[in-house]
Scaffold this motif. Structure first.
Motif, PDB file in Angstrom:
ATOM      1  N   VAL A 181       0.372  -0.927  -0.221  1.00 55.43           N
ATOM      2  CA  VAL A 181      -0.226  -0.176   0.392  1.00 55.43           C
ATOM      3  C   VAL A 181       0.876   1.252  -0.274  1.00 55.43           C
ATOM      4  O   VAL A 181       0.298   2.038  -1.049  1.00 55.43           O
ATOM      5  N   LYS A 182       1.977   1.160   1.100  1.00 60.17           N
ATOM      6  CA  LYS A 182       2.890   2.421   0.918  1.00 60.17           C
ATOM      7  C   LYS A 182       3.781   2.896  -0.694  1.00 60.17           C
ATOM      8  O   LYS A 182       3.477   4.028  -0.665  1.00 60.17           O
ATOM      9  N   ALA A 183       3.575   1.376  -0.621  1.00 57.81           N
ATOM     10  CA  ALA A 183       4.935   1.634  -2.211  1.00 57.81           C
ATOM     11  C   ALA A 183       3.885   2.113  -3.044  1.00 57.81           C
ATOM     12  O   ALA A 183       4.413   3.536  -4.465  1.00 57.81           O
ATOM     13  N   TYR A 184       3.071   1.429  -3.418  1.00 57.31           N
ATOM     14  CA  TYR A 184       1.553   2.209  -4.444  1.00 57.31           C
ATOM     15  C   TYR A 184       0.919   3.485  -4.243  1.00 57.31           C
ATOM     16  O   TYR A 184       1.016   4.599  -5.657  1.00 57.31           O
ATOM     17  N   ARG A 185       0.591   4.291  -3.627  1.00 59.09           N
ATOM     18  CA  ARG A 185       0.497   5.394  -2.636  1.00 59.09           C
ATOM     19  C   ARG A 185       1.794   6.684  -2.844  1.00 59.09           C
ATOM     20  O   ARG A 185       1.692   7.521  -3.319  1.00 59.09           O
ATOM     21  N   ALA A 186       3.204   5.785  -3.132  1.00 58.08           N
ATOM     22  CA  ALA A 186       4.162   7.037  -3.091  1.00 58.08           C
ATOM     23  C   ALA A 186       4.005   6.997  -4.626  1.00 58.08           C
ATOM     24  O   ALA A 186       5.165   7.883  -5.406  1.00 58.08           O
ATOM     25  N   CYS A 187       3.720   6.397  -5.711  1.00 55.63           N
ATOM     26  CA  CYS A 187       3.814   5.826  -6.935  1.00 55.63           C
ATOM     27  C   CYS A 187       2.968   7.605  -7.994  1.00 55.63           C
ATOM     28  O   CYS A 187       1.997   8.156  -7.216  1.00 55.63           O
ATOM     29  N   THR A 188       3.105   7.681  -8.981  1.00 52.52           N
ATOM     30  CA  THR A 188       2.316   8.791  -9.648  1.00 52.52           C
ATOM     31  C   THR A 188       1.605   8.774 -10.976  1.00 52.52           C
ATOM     32  O   THR A 188       2.256   7.688 -11.986  1.00 52.52           O
ATOM     33  N   PRO A 189       0.360   8.499 -10.953  1.00 53.54           N
ATOM     34  CA  PRO A 189      -0.557   7.754 -12.272  1.00 53.54           C
ATOM     35  C   PRO A 189       0.745   8.447 -13.911  1.00 53.54           C
ATOM     36  O   PRO A 189       0.178   9.604 -13.985  1.00 53.54           O
ATOM     37  N   ALA A 244     -15.288  18.614 -28.911  1.00 53.48           N
ATOM     38  CA  ALA A 244     -15.624  17.666 -29.019  1.00 53.48           C
ATOM     39  C   ALA A 244     -15.005  17.307 -28.054  1.00 53.48           C
ATOM     40  O   ALA A 244     -14.369  17.676 -26.833  1.00 53.48           O
ATOM     41  N   PRO A 245     -16.051  16.100 -27.446  1.00 54.68           N
ATOM     42  CA  PRO A 245     -15.584  15.502 -26.393  1.00 54.68           C
ATOM     43  C   PRO A 245     -13.853  15.043 -26.194  1.00 54.68           C
ATOM     44  O   PRO A 245     -13.530  14.841 -27.130  1.00 54.68           O
ATOM     45  N   HIS A 246     -13.115  15.156 -25.229  1.00 53.29           N
ATOM     46  CA  HIS A 246     -11.929  14.708 -24.976  1.00 53.29           C
ATOM     47  C   HIS A 246     -11.418  14.283 -23.220  1.00 53.29           C
ATOM     48  O   HIS A 246     -11.838  14.570 -22.718  1.00 53.29           O
ATOM     49  N   PHE A 247     -10.011  13.397 -23.647  1.00 51.00           N
ATOM     50  CA  PHE A 247      -9.592  13.070 -22.371  1.00 51.00           C
ATOM     51  C   PHE A 247      -8.554  14.473 -21.486  1.00 51.00           C
ATOM     52  O   PHE A 247      -7.941  14.782 -22.462  1.00 51.00           O
ATOM     53  N   ARG A 248      -8.345  14.985 -20.197  1.00 53.90           N
ATOM     54  CA  ARG A 248      -8.036  15.429 -20.260  1.00 53.90           C
ATOM     55  C   ARG A 248      -6.925  15.473 -18.891  1.00 53.90           C
ATOM     56  O   ARG A 248      -6.795  14.707 -17.932  1.00 53.90           O
ATOM     57  N   GLU A 249      -5.707  15.336 -19.335  1.00 56.38           N
ATOM     58  CA  GLU A 249      -4.475  15.194 -18.084  1.00 56.38           C
ATOM     59  C   GLU A 249      -4.682  16.427 -17.124  1.00 56.38           C
ATOM     60  O   GLU A 249      -4.346  16.982 -17.425  1.00 56.38           O
ATOM     61  N   VAL A 250      -4.627  15.142 -15.724  1.00 57.11           N
ATOM     62  CA  VAL A 250      -4.734  15.940 -14.434  1.00 57.11           C
ATOM     63  C   VAL A 250      -2.773  15.602 -13.893  1.00 57.11           C
ATOM     64  O   VAL A 250      -2.689  14.725 -13.858  1.00 57.11           O
ATOM     65  N   THR A 251      -2.633  16.667 -12.915  1.00 56.18           N
ATOM     66  CA  THR A 251      -1.408  16.257 -11.839  1.00 56.18           C
ATOM     67  C   THR A 251      -1.838  16.066 -10.571  1.00 56.18           C
ATOM     68  O   THR A 251      -0.815  15.859 -10.131  1.00 56.18           O
ATOM     69  N   HIS A 252      -2.768  16.653 -10.343  1.00 58.52           N
ATOM     70  CA  HIS A 252      -3.403  15.896  -8.860  1.00 58.52           C
ATOM     71  C   HIS A 252      -3.733  14.529  -8.454  1.00 58.52           C
ATOM     72  O   HIS A 252      -4.535  14.585  -9.614  1.00 58.52           O
ATOM     73  N   TRP A 253      -3.730  14.203  -7.952  1.00 61.75           N
ATOM     74  CA  TRP A 253      -4.070  12.942  -7.670  1.00 61.75           C
ATOM     75  C   TRP A 253      -4.711  12.319  -6.240  1.00 61.75           C
ATOM     76  O   TRP A 253      -2.824  12.650  -5.402  1.00 61.75           O
ATOM     77  N   ASP A 254      -5.493  11.637  -5.101  1.00 58.84           N
ATOM     78  CA  ASP A 254      -4.915  11.867  -3.719  1.00 58.84           C
ATOM     79  C   ASP A 254      -5.081  10.153  -3.921  1.00 58.84           C
ATOM     80  O   ASP A 254      -6.413   9.162  -4.129  1.00 58.84           O
ATOM     81  N   PRO A 255      -3.733   9.520  -3.111  1.00 57.06           N
ATOM     82  CA  PRO A 255      -3.443   9.158  -3.162  1.00 57.06           C
ATOM     83  C   PRO A 255      -4.442   7.433  -2.043  1.00 57.06           C
ATOM     84  O   PRO A 255      -4.430   6.398  -3.020  1.00 57.06           O
ATOM     85  N   ASN A 256      -5.202   8.072  -1.127  1.00 54.24           N
ATOM     86  CA  ASN A 256      -5.400   7.250  -0.555  1.00 54.24           C
ATOM     87  C   ASN A 256      -7.015   7.094  -0.877  1.00 54.24           C
ATOM     88  O   ASN A 256      -7.714   6.299  -0.822  1.00 54.24           O
ATOM     89  N   TYR A 257      -7.907   8.059  -1.131  1.00 58.88           N
ATOM     90  CA  TYR A 257      -8.338   7.755  -2.127  1.00 58.88           C
ATOM     91  C   TYR A 257      -8.713   6.599  -3.790  1.00 58.88           C
ATOM     92  O   TYR A 257      -8.997   5.614  -3.330  1.00 58.88           O
ATOM     93  N   HIS A 258      -7.453   6.603  -4.476  1.00 61.38           N
ATOM     94  CA  HIS A 258      -7.424   5.845  -5.194  1.00 61.38           C
ATOM     95  C   HIS A 258      -6.820   4.478  -5.183  1.00 61.38           C
ATOM     96  O   HIS A 258      -6.850   3.098  -5.882  1.00 61.38           O
ATOM     97  N   VAL A 259      -5.848   4.541  -3.675  1.00 60.79           N
ATOM     98  CA  VAL A 259      -5.472   3.349  -3.491  1.00 60.79           C
ATOM     99  C   VAL A 259      -6.042   3.088  -2.259  1.00 60.79           C
ATOM    100  O   VAL A 259      -4.927   3.361  -1.123  1.00 60.79           O
ATOM    101  N   GLY A 260      -6.901   2.338  -1.562  1.00 55.54           N
ATOM    102  CA  GLY A 260      -7.467   2.203  -0.557  1.00 55.54           C
ATOM    103  C   GLY A 260      -6.604   0.244   0.279  1.00 55.54           C
ATOM    104  O   GLY A 260      -6.841  -0.085  -0.177  1.00 55.54           O
ATOM    105  N   HIS A 261      -6.907   0.703   1.409  1.00 52.76           N
ATOM    106  CA  HIS A 261      -6.200  -0.878   2.177  1.00 52.76           C
ATOM    107  C   HIS A 261      -7.700  -1.317   3.091  1.00 52.76           C
ATOM    108  O   HIS A 261      -8.471  -0.552   3.965  1.00 52.76           O
TER     109      HIS A 261
END
Length: 467
Positions: A44-52, A67-84
């Protein structure tokens, strides 16, 4: 940075609803090594230290300028995206299945990167699991599974490799600038490709619909030709989930003896298992099932961003067919479908798939599919696996079970992938209609035993549905 959303990927976003989610995932099951109590916390600790990395840092923008598109983001919440998470003491394997089903239910938040994963401790017999889900608009089953395998070790060393969401998928190779005349020609060819695919949908569907009305027997793909089955009950938010593992080399031998491929064997036992399950639960279905079987359009090393699949819609075995009859019916039907698909170019096959997904979504959103023929009765998908044993932080991977999408009033998805010496099945269903999927897994296991006997092999007990 932004990226246009291709038509098929856009379809997965447009047809999604709270009850019909279009994310795909997997449950990975690991055996803890002795004396490594902190192993899960380390992962869990190692995964949360990574960047998508792309496409796992994409956020969709469907409205607004352009037109519809994907936008890249630089901010993410490690505790939300990698749960324990941890199961309570004395939990069973079925408790793990129920937890994964619960985690699979809700839609992904479209204001955040389109993935989540949970590392789950406390699984019986010294095991732990990782459940991960990603939106189908940024990844398909085959490329997603390849990335999951790439995020594991090939030896039992006590290290945590970069996880799939931080590895990312390569962008398609950019083409050099082309002259205006070539761009115009390419645009014309693309338009003709889309017209060809739409013609395949409309003309083919009308021809097959007429044949259905006059009760003529048709071969090849039969989208929107299925009768309503319990698997086509209106989708509710609740999900049920089950797993099954069967011996891989033995399945190959069964296929060789019966003149069938490994895929034919798997499809046949799912078909027979589902008929048995419905009979035993008082929901017998008097017609052959029509399945949607995705077909990958990727080359062997292609893991580029997005989905590159088309689909065939074979008619499966007759309800009362014996196992030898059933597998030959499946072999003939799947072969006819693949022959039909082979006549399309790759571009036409992609557009054809996008059109069918859009039509199925339209039927579901308008409830037209409740009175008209549904797109199909179930989805059966075969995803390429891995032959070598994998590890994570010293823990051996025991199995990897797909946990796929349910949408457009198709309430059962059975996806399977090979790993080392087994074929691992993941069953996902609309819990409002099919609430006991471990029983369906057991019915499928019994069907395999019957097919094995039909092939002249000695009876034995395959790996249990609960591993």
């Amino acid at each position: 940075m932004t990226k246009p959303i291709p038509p098929l990927d856009l379809s997965w976003l447009l047809i999604e609803s709270p009850a019909g989610t279009t994310h795909v995932g997997a449950m990975l099951l690991f055996k803890k090594p002795a004396g490594r109590a902190p192993i899960v916390r380390e992962i869990v600790k190692a995964y949360r230290a990574c960047t998508p990395a792309p496409p796992f840092n994409y956020v969709p923008e469907l409205l607004g300028r352009g037109a519809p598109h994907f936008r890249e983001v630089t901010h993410w919440d490690p505790n939300y995206h990698v749960g324990h998470l941890a199961l309570p003491a004395r939990s069973s394997y079925d408790d793990l299945l129920r937890l994964v089903a619960d985690l699979h239910e809700p839609q992904l938040d479209r204001n955040r990167p389109l993935f989540r994963c949970w590392v789950i401790d406390g699984v019986p017999d010294g095991m732990f699991a990782i459940y991960t889900k990603t939106h189908h608009s940024i990844i398909d089953g085959e490329s997603g599974l390849k990335l999951l395998y790439a995020g594991l070790n090939t030896t039992g060393e006590c290290t945590v490799p970069t996880p799939a969401f931080a590895l990312g998928a390569p962008e398609p190779t950019p083409h050099p600038p082309t002259p205006l005349t070539s761009r115009i020609a390419d645009s014309i060819r693309a338009t003709l490709t889309q017209v060809e695919a739409l013609s395949q949908i409309s003309v083919g569907a009308l021809r097959k619909l007429f044949a259905t009305i006059v009760q003529s027997h048709l071969e090849g793909s039969l989208p929107f030709g299925a009768q309503h089955a319990p698997t086509n009950a209106p989708l509710q938010i609740g999900r049920s989930f089950a797993t099954l593992s069967l011996p891989l080399e033995e399945m190959h031998e069964v296929g060789r003896r019966l003149g069938a491929t490994l895929n034919d064997v798997a499809v046949t036992v799912i078909d027979a298992g589902l008929h048995t399950y419905l009979r035993e639960t008082g929901q017998a279905f008097a017609h052959p099932f029509i399945a949607m079987c995705p077909v990958s359009l990727r080359g062997g090393r292609d893991t580029t961003i997005g989905t590159r699949v088309s689909a065939v819609f074979p008619r499966l075995g007759e309800p009362g067919a014996s196992m030898p009859e059933r597998i030959h019916q499946v072999v003939d039907s799947v072969a006819a479908c693949k022959k039909e698909l082979s006549r399309m170019s790759s571009g036409a096959a992609l557009t054809y798939a996008a059109g069918l997904v859009a039509l199925a979504g339209l039927g579901s959103s308008t409830h037209l599919d409740r009175v008209a023929h549904p797109a199909c009765n179930l989805v059966i998908s075969n995803v390429a696996g891995a032959a070598e044993v994998k590890y994570l932080n010293g823990a051996r991977l025991l199995g990897i079970y797909p946990v796929s999408a349910l949408a457009a009033s198709i309430g059962l998805n059975a996806t399977f992938a090979s790993y080392h010496d087994s074929m691992d099945f993941g069953f996902v269903a609309n819990a409002a209609a099919l609430d006991d999927l471990p029983r369906l897994a057991q019915c499928t296991r019994r069907a395999y035993g019957e097919l094995k006997e039909a092939a002249g092999l000695q009876p034995s007990s395959p790996k249990s549905a609960t591993v």
